[in-house]
Write a protein that holds these residues in place. Structure first.
Motif, PDB file in Angstrom:
ATOM      1  N   ALA A 194     -10.036   1.931   5.546  1.00 17.76           N
ATOM      2  CA  ALA A 194     -10.967   2.197   4.779  1.00 17.76           C
ATOM      3  C   ALA A 194     -11.773   0.800   4.214  1.00 17.76           C
ATOM      4  N   VAL A 195     -10.937   0.078   4.116  1.00 21.59           N
ATOM      5  CA  VAL A 195     -11.879  -1.285   3.315  1.00 21.59           C
ATOM      6  C   VAL A 195     -11.232  -2.285   4.240  1.00 21.59           C
ATOM      7  N   GLY A 196     -11.015  -2.709   5.088  1.00 23.30           N
ATOM      8  CA  GLY A 196     -11.361  -3.293   6.369  1.00 23.30           C
ATOM      9  C   GLY A 196     -10.332  -4.410   6.340  1.00 23.30           C
ATOM     10  N   MET A 197      -8.742  -3.588   6.255  1.00 19.02           N
ATOM     11  CA  MET A 197      -7.963  -4.953   6.019  1.00 19.02           C
ATOM     12  C   MET A 197      -6.261  -4.201   6.996  1.00 19.02           C
ATOM     13  N   GLY A 198      -7.343  -3.715   7.766  1.00 17.36           N
ATOM     14  CA  GLY A 198      -6.241  -3.292   8.860  1.00 17.36           C
ATOM     15  C   GLY A 198      -4.785  -4.678  10.326  1.00 17.36           C
ATOM     16  N   HIS A 199      -6.487  -5.495   9.636  1.00 18.52           N
ATOM     17  CA  HIS A 199      -6.094  -5.824  10.610  1.00 18.52           C
ATOM     18  C   HIS A 199      -4.591  -7.064  10.160  1.00 18.52           C
ATOM     19  N   LEU A 200      -4.773  -7.294   9.263  1.00 13.38           N
ATOM     20  CA  LEU A 200      -3.865  -7.552   7.903  1.00 13.38           C
ATOM     21  C   LEU A 200      -2.420  -7.322   7.001  1.00 13.38           C
ATOM     22  N   ALA A 201      -2.116  -6.082   7.802  1.00 14.57           N
ATOM     23  CA  ALA A 201      -1.361  -4.963   7.195  1.00 14.57           C
ATOM     24  C   ALA A 201       0.335  -5.602   6.977  1.00 14.57           C
TER      25      ALA A 201
ATOM     26  N   ALA B  35      -6.889  -0.711  -1.123  1.00 12.88           N
ATOM     27  CA  ALA B  35      -6.234   0.335  -0.369  1.00 12.88           C
ATOM     28  C   ALA B  35      -4.754   1.353  -1.123  1.00 12.88           C
ATOM     29  N   GLY B  36      -4.217   0.564  -1.904  1.00 10.86           N
ATOM     30  CA  GLY B  36      -2.870   1.190  -2.207  1.00 10.86           C
ATOM     31  C   GLY B  36      -3.650   2.441  -3.668  1.00 10.86           C
ATOM     32  N   ALA B  37      -4.535   2.548  -4.092  1.00  9.46           N
ATOM     33  CA  ALA B  37      -5.048   3.407  -4.995  1.00  9.46           C
ATOM     34  C   ALA B  37      -5.124   4.852  -3.700  1.00  9.46           C
ATOM     35  N   LEU B  38      -6.105   4.055  -2.791  1.00  4.13           N
ATOM     36  CA  LEU B  38      -6.739   5.247  -2.116  1.00  4.13           C
ATOM     37  C   LEU B  38      -5.292   6.132  -1.418  1.00  4.13           C
ATOM     38  N   ALA B  39      -4.405   5.212  -0.803  1.00  6.34           N
ATOM     39  CA  ALA B  39      -2.975   5.873  -0.609  1.00  6.34           C
ATOM     40  C   ALA B  39      -2.443   6.696  -1.476  1.00  6.34           C
ATOM     41  N   MET B  40      -2.641   6.578  -2.882  1.00  8.83           N
ATOM     42  CA  MET B  40      -1.953   7.953  -3.238  1.00  8.83           C
ATOM     43  C   MET B  40      -2.911   9.350  -3.847  1.00  8.83           C
ATOM     44  N   ASP B  41      -3.953   9.103  -2.719  1.00  7.30           N
ATOM     45  CA  ASP B  41      -4.724  10.572  -2.743  1.00  7.30           C
ATOM     46  C   ASP B  41      -5.003  11.449  -4.064  1.00  7.30           C
ATOM     47  N   PRO B  42      -5.391  10.437  -4.734  1.00  5.87           N
ATOM     48  CA  PRO B  42      -6.285  11.120  -5.568  1.00  5.87           C
ATOM     49  C   PRO B  42      -6.738  12.076  -6.475  1.00  5.87           C
TER      50      PRO B  42
ATOM     51  N   VAL C 193       0.458  -1.191  -0.275  1.00  4.04           N
ATOM     52  CA  VAL C 193       0.046  -0.007   0.124  1.00  4.04           C
ATOM     53  C   VAL C 193       1.051   1.159  -0.082  1.00  4.04           C
ATOM     54  N   ALA C 194       2.202   1.236   0.607  1.00  3.73           N
ATOM     55  CA  ALA C 194       2.950   2.392   1.365  1.00  3.73           C
ATOM     56  C   ALA C 194       4.183   2.386  -0.810  1.00  3.73           C
ATOM     57  N   PHE C 195       3.279   1.424  -1.125  1.00  3.10           N
ATOM     58  CA  PHE C 195       4.670   1.668  -2.057  1.00  3.10           C
ATOM     59  C   PHE C 195       4.082   2.532  -3.562  1.00  3.10           C
ATOM     60  N   GLY C 196       2.740   3.399  -3.566  1.00  2.00           N
ATOM     61  CA  GLY C 196       3.008   4.367  -4.390  1.00  2.00           C
ATOM     62  C   GLY C 196       3.332   5.820  -3.681  1.00  2.00           C
ATOM     63  N   PRO C 197       2.865   6.049  -2.410  1.00  3.39           N
ATOM     64  CA  PRO C 197       3.439   7.711  -2.130  1.00  3.39           C
ATOM     65  C   PRO C 197       4.278   7.597  -2.014  1.00  3.39           C
TER      66      PRO C 197
ATOM     67  N   VAL D 222       2.678   6.885   6.677  1.00  5.37           N
ATOM     68  CA  VAL D 222       2.144   5.350   7.341  1.00  5.37           C
ATOM     69  C   VAL D 222       0.467   6.073   8.487  1.00  5.37           C
ATOM     70  N   GLN D 223       0.507   7.039   7.731  1.00  2.58           N
ATOM     71  CA  GLN D 223      -0.938   8.041   8.401  1.00  2.58           C
ATOM     72  C   GLN D 223      -2.308   7.798   6.854  1.00  2.58           C
ATOM     73  N   ARG D 224      -0.853   8.009   6.005  1.00  3.22           N
ATOM     74  CA  ARG D 224      -2.023   7.637   4.576  1.00  3.22           C
ATOM     75  C   ARG D 224      -2.167   5.792   3.898  1.00  3.22           C
ATOM     76  N   VAL D 225      -1.152   4.623   4.839  1.00  4.05           N
ATOM     77  CA  VAL D 225      -1.540   3.791   4.222  1.00  4.05           C
ATOM     78  C   VAL D 225      -1.863   2.875   5.536  1.00  4.05           C
ATOM     79  N   ASP D 226      -2.450   3.301   7.090  1.00  5.19           N
ATOM     80  CA  ASP D 226      -3.635   2.760   7.936  1.00  5.19           C
ATOM     81  C   ASP D 226      -4.854   3.809   7.796  1.00  5.19           C
ATOM     82  N   ALA D 227      -4.950   4.926   7.344  1.00  9.57           N
ATOM     83  CA  ALA D 227      -6.482   5.751   6.750  1.00  9.57           C
ATOM     84  C   ALA D 227      -7.076   4.488   5.837  1.00  9.57           C
ATOM     85  N   ALA D 228      -6.049   4.078   5.008  1.00  5.16           N
ATOM     86  CA  ALA D 228      -6.161   3.415   3.498  1.00  5.16           C
ATOM     87  C   ALA D 228      -6.992   2.086   3.532  1.00  5.16           C
ATOM     88  N   LEU D 229      -6.035   1.119   4.390  1.00 10.37           N
ATOM     89  CA  LEU D 229      -6.194  -0.162   5.008  1.00 10.37           C
ATOM     90  C   LEU D 229      -7.352  -0.142   5.851  1.00 10.37           C
TER      91      LEU D 229
END
Length: 616
Positions: free
Chosen positions: A132-139, A157-164, A108-112, A123-130
């Motif tokens: 948002a899609v209910g995947m925080g427990h599998l980070a 989540a990877g797309a959301l972390a780009m803040d598009p 998820v952090a790859f794009g940013p 870190v903030q973007r990755v946490d928020a993006a995961l």
């Protein structure tokens, strides 16, 4: 009111090279504009040009002629490509194509990171993006160990972390369960409120109803363009294009054809209130439909036969399996298997399939469905317990040649099973390995292709499977499995990514296979398909079997197990009508028998009690 265009296309044409002299023209002169903050759904049958169109919007592909401008920049200028892609994030149809690392959070952090975003913001973007899609427990999980639906969530989540400024979604819900699709709808709604432009390619009509605008493609041209209400008002044209109307409009159309004066609307609330106001007082008695035997009870004529597939107290653990693989690679002896202390991918699961029946394996994303089918096909072996196919233990390596003749597997992306130079060689591979003579092989190849809807002409047989369209490739891969004529078939989301016409063809194929005596284990997220096709349902939740029975038994008595997977559309609508006073049960004793599970049953029940008259 939307602001100035953020995406503009002017007479855009797009052609792909072809082995023949003539290139394949995917888009044929499209002119359109999309405003900033607009939510647009793109519909169309498979091969209509949807994916090609959306890939133009972030300069992933370039037009053969015409001009594409995104954020005011022409995609034809290579200098603009990076600037466009940093603001137009894309989620592809197949999420594994976007996986780049061995840790979910890193992926998820790859794009940013490539954009040079400061570490603390990443870190903030990755946490928020995961989240948002209910995947925080599998980070910290490995994407390779995730299910198809979980991978899709990570890709989003990877797309959301780009803040598009623009989010491009190409069938993001094809592999997701009901809650997964709803989470995407919520994410899209949140982004729209933030002024982000969303372009969404989908085959789900409910997604289209939530959009500001719907664009329907037909063979590379814009066939319809307007608000969802205006587009779906062209119901005959929608059907001609191989699409389907939203559920409420299909139901109202069916009722009108039966003489019920129902409003032709895509809004379920409007239709429900109208029907409830028309209904007399008292319960609606359910009339069994022609497929009632299929959804009411499992076949009883095979009760004494050996199960086609039998799971007995089966458990599986990915961590222990990975450790065992590592030890084998290093030539180390393996310790005796022991039950791990952590959660299991499959936990003490027991269920079985009768010959000649269709069992639907359902559950939320990550519930253990993919693990189960890989165990059934001997692609994995249990940590504990046994899996048997027609009495053959899948853990017995000596019996693998016999086992392969008994069970066939169609993966989520069957087109990725293609490998040969011609269609004929690909479909004939399995029969040749069975040692059949050439006449028998040819007959099997022709028959299998015909069953998938492809005419087995010499021209097709001699073509490269990789030169075919995506839909045709899927049919060829499926034909390669059908040509083996195995008595047991396992299909993982066989209708994912197909347009409505393609899904209807697969439904008919499954019904035909079942009539021929084939036992089918089908993983699906569509409860409508379960109600229409299945004899037997197994629900998994966190690796455990939480419900096991006929569709009617499960859908009408196991509300506790249905929370994560939903119920059929007809049942949900019937329950809505019941909340308005139109009851489908004469008494509590026959409540389950009176609840409609399919649209056929719902129409039959309503036409018995609603007043008839000329439809408006």
């Amino acid at each position: 009111m939307h602001s100035s265009p953020i995406i503009q296309l002017d007479n855009v044409r797009l052609s792909y090279p072809s082995p023949t002299a003539q290139p394949v023209e995917a888009l044929r002169g499209i002119t359109l504009s999309i405003a900033q903050g607009e939510h647009v759904c793109i519909l169309g049958s498979n091969g209509s040009g949807k994916s090609s169109l959306i890939q133009l919007f972030n300069a992933l592909i370039l037009p053969t002629s015409g001009d594409v401008r995104v954020l005011g920049k022409s995609t034809l200028d290579p200098a603009n490509a990076m600037a466009i892609r940093t603001r137009a994030a894309m989620v592809f149809q197949h999420p594994e194509d976007q996986m780049t690392t061995s840790v979910v959070a890193d992926d998820v952090a790859f794009g940013p990171e490539n954009l040079g975003v400061p570490r603390e913001q990443i870190v903030q973007r990755v946490d928020a993006a995961l989240a948002a899609v209910g995947m925080g427990h599998l980070a910290q999980a490995d994407p390779a160990d995730l299910s198809g639906g979980q991978k899709q969530r990570v890709a989003i989540a990877g797309a959301l972390a780009m803040d598009p400024q623009i989010l491009l979604l190409d069938e993001p819900a094809a592999m997701l369960d009901t809650h997964g699709r709803q989470s995407i709808q919520r994410i899209v709604g949140s982004l729209k409120r933030r002024g982000i432009t969303v372009v969404h390619v989908t085959h789900y009509m409910d997604d289209a109803l939530l959009a500001d605008r719907v664009i329907v493609l037909d063979h590379g041209l814009v066939a319809l363009d307007g608000t969802p209400q205006r587009v779906f008002a062209h119901h005959e044209r929608i059907n001609q294009l191989g699409l389907e109307l939203p559920f409420a409009m299909r139901l109202s159309q069916r009722l009108r054809d039966s003489g019920i004066n129902a409003p032709l609307t895509a809004g379920q609330d409007e239709l429900a209130h109208s029907l409830a106001s028309m209904a007399p007082q008292g319960p609606v008695r359910h009339t069994p439909s022609s497929n009632e035997a299929g959804i009411g009870s499992a076949p009883r004529n095979h009760e004494d036969a050996i199960p086609a597939i039998a799971f007995r107290d089966v458990s599986y653990d990915y961590a222990q399996a990975a450790s065992a693989r590592k030890k084998r690679r290093h030539g180390l002896c393996q310790p005796a298997k022991k039950r791990p202390s952590g959660p299991l991918a499959l936990d003490n699961a027991s269920f079985s399939l009768a010959p000649g029946s269709l069992t639907a394996l359902v559950g939320h994303t990550g519930s253990g469905k993919s693990t189960s089918i890989e165990l059934a096909c001997a692609l994995k072996v249990p940590l504990t317990g046994t899996v048997k196919v027609n009495g053959i233990d899948t853990a017995d390596l000596r019996l693998r040649p016999r086992l392969r003749k008994e069970i066939g597997y169609v993966s989520q992306l069957p087109e990725r099973q293609l490998f040969a130079q011609t269609v004929y060689e690909d479909v004939a591979f399995g029969p040749h390995n069975l040692g059949l003579d050439e006449d028998e092989v040819r007959e099997r190849v022709a028959s299998a292709l015909a069953k998938t809807g492809l005419e087995p002409t010499e021209a097709l047989l001699c073509r490269s499977p990789f030169a075919l369209s995506g839909g045709q490739q899927r049919c060829v891969a499926l034909a390669g499995v059908l040509s083996m004529r195995q008595p047991v078939l396992v299909l993982d989301e066989p209708m994912a990514g197909l347009d409505p016409r393609g899904r209807e063809h697969v439904r008919a194929l499954l019904q035909d296979l079942k009539k021929q005596g084939t036992a089918l284990l089908v993983v699906t997220h569509s409860m409508d398909d379960v109600a229409e096709l299945a004899d037997h349902v197994v629900i998994l939740d966190h690796g455990r079997v939480v419900a096991d029975g006929t569709p009617r038994e499960v859908f009408t008595t196991r509300a506790d197990a249905l929370e994560s997977i939903g119920i059929p559309s007809a049942q949900a609508f019937a329950e809505r009508l019941a909340s308005m006073g139109l009851s489908f049960a004469a008494s509590s004793a026959n409540a389950a028998e009176n609840i409609p599970l399919t649209i056929d049953e719902l129409v039959a029940s309503l036409t018995e009690v609603l007043p008839h008259g000329a439809a408006r």
